[in-house]
Design a protein around this motif. Structure first.
Motif, mmCIF file in Angstrom:
data_model
loop_
_atom_site.group_PDB
_atom_site.id
_atom_site.type_symbol
_atom_site.label_atom_id
_atom_site.label_comp_id
_atom_site.label_asym_id
_atom_site.label_seq_id
_atom_site.Cartn_x
_atom_site.Cartn_y
_atom_site.Cartn_z
ATOM 1 N N LEU A 68 -6.127 4.185 -7.907
ATOM 2 C CA LEU A 68 -6.837 2.924 -7.684
ATOM 3 C C LEU A 68 -8.238 3.176 -7.148
ATOM 4 C CD1 LEU A 68 -4.059 0.722 -5.989
ATOM 5 C CD2 LEU A 68 -4.625 0.926 -8.422
ATOM 6 N N GLU A 74 -9.742 -1.650 -4.986
ATOM 7 C CA GLU A 74 -8.331 -1.941 -5.255
ATOM 8 C C GLU A 74 -7.440 -1.461 -4.120
ATOM 9 O OE1 GLU A 74 -8.569 -1.719 -10.163
ATOM 10 O OE2 GLU A 74 -8.104 0.080 -8.981
ATOM 11 N N ASN A 75 -7.740 -0.300 -3.545
ATOM 12 C CA ASN A 75 -6.984 0.187 -2.403
ATOM 13 C C ASN A 75 -7.135 -0.735 -1.199
ATOM 14 O OD1 ASN A 75 -5.472 2.932 -2.353
ATOM 15 N ND2 ASN A 75 -7.238 3.350 -3.680
ATOM 16 N N THR A 129 -7.799 -3.897 -1.098
ATOM 17 C CA THR A 129 -7.173 -5.216 -1.267
ATOM 18 C C THR A 129 -5.681 -5.143 -1.584
ATOM 19 O OG1 THR A 129 -7.819 -5.229 -3.618
ATOM 20 C CG2 THR A 129 -9.322 -6.266 -2.036
ATOM 21 N N LEU A 130 -5.126 -3.946 -1.677
ATOM 22 C CA LEU A 130 -3.716 -3.812 -2.040
ATOM 23 C C LEU A 130 -2.780 -4.564 -1.095
ATOM 24 C CD1 LEU A 130 -1.985 -2.471 -4.208
ATOM 25 C CD2 LEU A 130 -1.790 -0.456 -2.715
ATOM 26 N N LYS A 177 -2.626 -8.203 -1.976
ATOM 27 C CA LYS A 177 -1.874 -8.498 -3.200
ATOM 28 C C LYS A 177 -0.371 -8.448 -2.943
ATOM 29 C CE LYS A 177 -5.595 -7.079 -6.268
ATOM 30 N NZ LYS A 177 -6.068 -6.183 -7.349
ATOM 31 N N TYR A 178 0.059 -7.490 -2.106
ATOM 32 C CA TYR A 178 1.478 -7.431 -1.740
ATOM 33 C C TYR A 178 1.897 -8.699 -1.003
ATOM 34 C CZ TYR A 178 2.311 -2.531 -2.984
ATOM 35 O OH TYR A 178 2.489 -1.360 -3.661
ATOM 36 N N ARG A 233 -9.357 -1.345 4.546
ATOM 37 C CA ARG A 233 -8.050 -1.897 4.157
ATOM 38 C C ARG A 233 -7.365 -2.553 5.357
ATOM 39 N NH1 ARG A 233 -4.328 2.660 2.148
ATOM 40 N NH2 ARG A 233 -4.480 3.132 4.378
#
Length: 239
Positions: free
Chosen positions: A97, A101-102, A104-105, A108-109, A151
């Motif tokens: 990712l 993307e990392n 915002t992971l 998203k979860y 993050r």
């Protein structure tokens, strides 16, 4: 956050091992607290109990009016997603990712919509605006840890827990990470609790809790690197 008479015993009976022994501490909102102590003193257990990753055997853990010890596993998971950020010694980034993307992971979860403006702001604050599309393998160790801090901050947590966040970094990168943690307190109003073995890192905090044999044995409200190192020497870490 307030911990009251928190004890943690692993095992039972004669084979039981007490990792924490009636630990009580108050961590004011919007402050930076470092936790130090010799190996086996209970630092990681304290962090795990305070963050709802482990349940105390007895005692109370109160976070902003919420008693963590009475929550179900489902509610604890939800609380950690919504109100707590974590930064570990290992960066725990997904290699496939991008940085964005990392970062915002976790959102998203949790099924939370990504606020693009806030994401850009956080990436800017950690100095990764120009690296948002890069993958972890294209970053230095310090940059990867800055991505891990982004993050932790992107969900606007009340509390950020760091477990040796500078332990795998060189001196310059460690200084950058500590500056970001300090700024997250001073400029973003977060509360940071950090386990560290490094007196220089601890000196960035507002206060240092010293643990030995599962108990808080001292508290320094004006930490300096030299003062922390001297106190730790008496606890056996550098003896």
């Amino acid at each position: 956050m307030r911990l009251t008479a928190v004890s943690k015993v692993y095992g039972s009976g004669e084979r039981g091992v007490a990792a924490l022994r009636e630990v009580s501490a108050q961590i004011p909102q919007g402050t930076f607290t470092a936790v130090m102590g010799p190996s086996g003193s209970g630092k990681s257990t304290l962090l795990h109990c305070a963050a709802g990753l482990d349940r105390p055997t007895s005692g109370s853990v109160l976070m902003g009016g919420t008693e963590l010890t009475s929550l179900s596993e489902t509610r604890l998971t939800l609380l950690r997603r919504q109100r707590i950020g974590f930064v570990f010694q290992s960066f725990n980034l997904v290699p496939s990712l991008t940085v964005a993307e990392n970062v915002t992971l976790p959102l998203k979860y949790a099924g939370v919509r990504v606020d693009q403006g806030w994401l850009e702001h956080v990436l800017h604050r950690v100095g990764l605006s120009e690296r948002a599309g890069h993958r972890p393998g294209e970053l230095s160790g310090g940059q990867q840890q800055r991505a891990a801090i982004a993050r932790a901050l992107v969900a606007r947590p009340e509390l950020v827990f760091g477990d040796e966040p500078t332990g795998a970094l060189d001196t310059v990168s460690a200084r950058e990470v500590l500056r970001l943690l300090r700024e997250s307190v001073d400029q973003m109003g977060r509360t940071v609790v950090m386990i560290t073995h490094d007196p220089v890192a601890a000196a960035h905090a507002d206060a240092v809790l010293f643990l030995a044999d599962g108990r808080i044995v001292d508290l320094d409200h004006s930490p300096t690197a030299d003062g922390v190192a001297r106190r730790m020497a008496h606890l056996g870490a550098w003896a």
